[in-house]
Design a protein around this motif. Structure first.
Motif, PDB file in Angstrom:
ATOM      1  N   GLU A  52       0.862  -1.179   0.000  1.00 30.40           N
ATOM      2  CA  GLU A  52       0.000   0.000   0.000  1.00 30.40           C
ATOM      3  C   GLU A  52       0.899   1.229   0.000  1.00 30.40           C
ATOM      4  OE1 GLU A  52      -3.691   0.554   2.537  1.00 30.40           O
ATOM      5  OE2 GLU A  52      -2.249   1.884   3.534  1.00 30.40           O
ATOM      6  N   VAL A  53       0.670   2.124  -0.935  1.00 25.79           N
ATOM      7  CA  VAL A  53       1.418   3.382  -1.006  1.00 25.79           C
ATOM      8  C   VAL A  53       0.466   4.500  -0.605  1.00 25.79           C
ATOM      9  CG1 VAL A  53       2.730   4.956  -2.455  1.00 25.79           C
ATOM     10  CG2 VAL A  53       2.901   2.491  -2.837  1.00 25.79           C
ATOM     11  N   TYR A  54       0.846   5.225   0.459  1.00 24.44           N
ATOM     12  CA  TYR A  54       0.028   6.297   1.026  1.00 24.44           C
ATOM     13  C   TYR A  54       0.736   7.628   0.821  1.00 24.44           C
ATOM     14  CZ  TYR A  54      -1.751   9.348   4.735  1.00 24.44           C
ATOM     15  OH  TYR A  54      -2.238  10.412   5.434  1.00 24.44           O
ATOM     16  N   ARG A  55      -0.040   8.643   0.497  1.00 29.64           N
ATOM     17  CA  ARG A  55       0.490  10.001   0.341  1.00 29.64           C
ATOM     18  C   ARG A  55      -0.304  10.931   1.250  1.00 29.64           C
ATOM     19  NH1 ARG A  55      -0.037  13.759  -4.999  1.00 29.64           N
ATOM     20  NH2 ARG A  55       0.787  15.629  -4.037  1.00 29.64           N
ATOM     21  N   PRO A  56       0.332  11.444   2.301  1.00 31.62           N
ATOM     22  CA  PRO A  56      -0.378  12.353   3.215  1.00 31.62           C
ATOM     23  C   PRO A  56      -0.889  13.597   2.481  1.00 31.62           C
ATOM     24  CG  PRO A  56       1.755  11.722   4.125  1.00 31.62           C
ATOM     25  CD  PRO A  56       1.719  11.232   2.710  1.00 31.62           C
ATOM     26  N   SER A  57      -1.989  14.135   2.958  1.00 27.23           N
ATOM     27  CA  SER A  57      -2.559  15.347   2.385  1.00 27.23           C
ATOM     28  C   SER A  57      -1.733  16.550   2.842  1.00 27.23           C
ATOM     29  CB  SER A  57      -4.009  15.497   2.845  1.00 27.23           C
ATOM     30  OG  SER A  57      -4.575  16.648   2.281  1.00 27.23           O
ATOM     31  N   ARG A  58      -1.220  17.292   1.870  1.00 27.23           N
ATOM     32  CA  ARG A  58      -0.417  18.484   2.165  1.00 27.23           C
ATOM     33  C   ARG A  58      -0.722  19.554   1.143  1.00 27.23           C
ATOM     34  NH1 ARG A  58       5.673  17.489   2.971  1.00 27.23           N
ATOM     35  NH2 ARG A  58       5.446  19.601   3.727  1.00 27.23           N
ATOM     36  N   LEU A  59      -0.502  20.793   1.538  1.00 29.98           N
ATOM     37  CA  LEU A  59      -0.698  21.911   0.629  1.00 29.98           C
ATOM     38  C   LEU A  59       0.328  21.876  -0.505  1.00 29.98           C
ATOM     39  CD1 LEU A  59      -2.220  24.502  -0.022  1.00 29.98           C
ATOM     40  CD2 LEU A  59      -0.645  25.723   1.467  1.00 29.98           C
ATOM     41  N   VAL A  60       1.573  21.550  -0.170  1.00 31.33           N
ATOM     42  CA  VAL A  60       2.629  21.490  -1.180  1.00 31.33           C
ATOM     43  C   VAL A  60       2.349  20.328  -2.129  1.00 31.33           C
ATOM     44  CG1 VAL A  60       5.091  21.131  -1.586  1.00 31.33           C
ATOM     45  CG2 VAL A  60       4.332  22.491   0.364  1.00 31.33           C
ATOM     46  N   GLY A  61       2.243  20.626  -3.390  1.00 32.94           N
ATOM     47  CA  GLY A  61       2.005  19.593  -4.397  1.00 32.94           C
ATOM     48  C   GLY A  61       0.594  19.032  -4.414  1.00 32.94           C
ATOM     49  N   VAL A 106      -1.200   8.136  -7.336  1.00 35.95           N
ATOM     50  CA  VAL A 106      -1.817   8.437  -6.046  1.00 35.95           C
ATOM     51  C   VAL A 106      -1.952   9.955  -5.930  1.00 35.95           C
ATOM     52  CG1 VAL A 106       0.351   8.362  -4.744  1.00 35.95           C
ATOM     53  CG2 VAL A 106      -1.792   7.927  -3.579  1.00 35.95           C
ATOM     54  N   LYS A 107      -3.162  10.378  -5.596  1.00 37.23           N
ATOM     55  CA  LYS A 107      -3.455  11.808  -5.448  1.00 37.23           C
ATOM     56  C   LYS A 107      -3.154  12.260  -4.025  1.00 37.23           C
ATOM     57  CE  LYS A 107      -6.986  11.705  -8.951  1.00 37.23           C
ATOM     58  NZ  LYS A 107      -8.265  12.144  -9.401  1.00 37.23           N
ATOM     59  N   ASN A 108      -3.179  13.554  -3.814  1.00 35.50           N
ATOM     60  CA  ASN A 108      -2.948  14.155  -2.507  1.00 35.50           C
ATOM     61  C   ASN A 108      -3.933  13.566  -1.494  1.00 35.50           C
ATOM     62  OD1 ASN A 108      -1.686  15.968  -0.738  1.00 35.50           O
ATOM     63  ND2 ASN A 108      -3.232  17.530  -1.112  1.00 35.50           N
ATOM     64  N   GLY A 109      -3.415  13.008  -0.404  1.00 33.20           N
ATOM     65  CA  GLY A 109      -4.245  12.408   0.632  1.00 33.20           C
ATOM     66  C   GLY A 109      -4.750  11.019   0.291  1.00 33.20           C
ATOM     67  N   GLY A 110      -4.304  10.457  -0.798  1.00 34.99           N
ATOM     68  CA  GLY A 110      -4.809   9.163  -1.247  1.00 34.99           C
ATOM     69  C   GLY A 110      -3.873   8.010  -0.953  1.00 34.99           C
ATOM     70  N   LYS A 111      -4.372   6.817  -1.242  1.00 29.26           N
ATOM     71  CA  LYS A 111      -3.550   5.622  -1.133  1.00 29.26           C
ATOM     72  C   LYS A 111      -3.996   4.639  -2.202  1.00 29.26           C
ATOM     73  CE  LYS A 111      -6.332   3.805   2.659  1.00 29.26           C
ATOM     74  NZ  LYS A 111      -6.304   3.398   4.052  1.00 29.26           N
ATOM     75  N   ILE A 112      -3.093   3.747  -2.532  1.00 28.94           N
ATOM     76  CA  ILE A 112      -3.360   2.773  -3.568  1.00 28.94           C
ATOM     77  C   ILE A 112      -2.658   1.467  -3.191  1.00 28.94           C
ATOM     78  CG2 ILE A 112      -1.442   3.575  -5.009  1.00 28.94           C
ATOM     79  CD1 ILE A 112      -3.308   3.083  -7.437  1.00 28.94           C
TER      80      ILE A 112
END
Length: 127
Positions: A21-30, A47-53
């Motif tokens: 599972e690849v998680y990307r925390p939600s952040r303003l940058v990017g 994977v989008k901002n704040g998303g996981k796949i």
């Protein structure tokens, strides 16, 4: 003949996969950038901002990389061992905050590191 039968039986049994599972925390940058996920040099998702796949991969040594969809910003390769039936969680993110984005200091880091400024880390299970 017994050896051939044994080889046939091993080949006909499907190999159990592991899950990443690849998680990307939600952040303003990017926030408006999608990150393209590469396993073993093959693009297999975004994977989008704040998303996981999640992905299923065969057991073995694999390499994870991420890249921004429209820029020359990427990560260094992250190698890991995946075992049959194992579940690993990885996190990817930008290594700088909003002030770096506003003042452009992230560009210096980008130039020094040949565009490889995105972070990847394994965060579960902890070793």
């Amino acid at each position: 003949m017994g050896n051939n039968q044994s080889n046939y039986m091993q080949q006909s049994i499907p190999q159990q996969l592991g899950v990443i599972e690849v998680y990307r925390p939600s952040r303003l940058v990017g926030a408006f950038c999608e990150m393209i996920i590469f396993f073993d040099d093959k693009a297999i998702g975004e994977v989008k901002n704040g998303g996981k796949i999640r992905f299923q991969l065969p057991p073995g040594i694999h390499e994870l990389k991420v890249k921004i969809n429209w820029m020359h910003i990427k990560s260094n390769p992250f190698s890991f061992q995946l075992h049959s039936g194992e579940f690993l969680k990885m996190r990817t993110s930008f290594p700088f905050g909003s002030l770096s984005a506003v003042f452009g200091t992230w560009m210096f880091k980008w130039m020094i590191h040949s565009g490889r400024i995105l972070n990847i880390e394994k965060y579960w299970p902890l070793d």
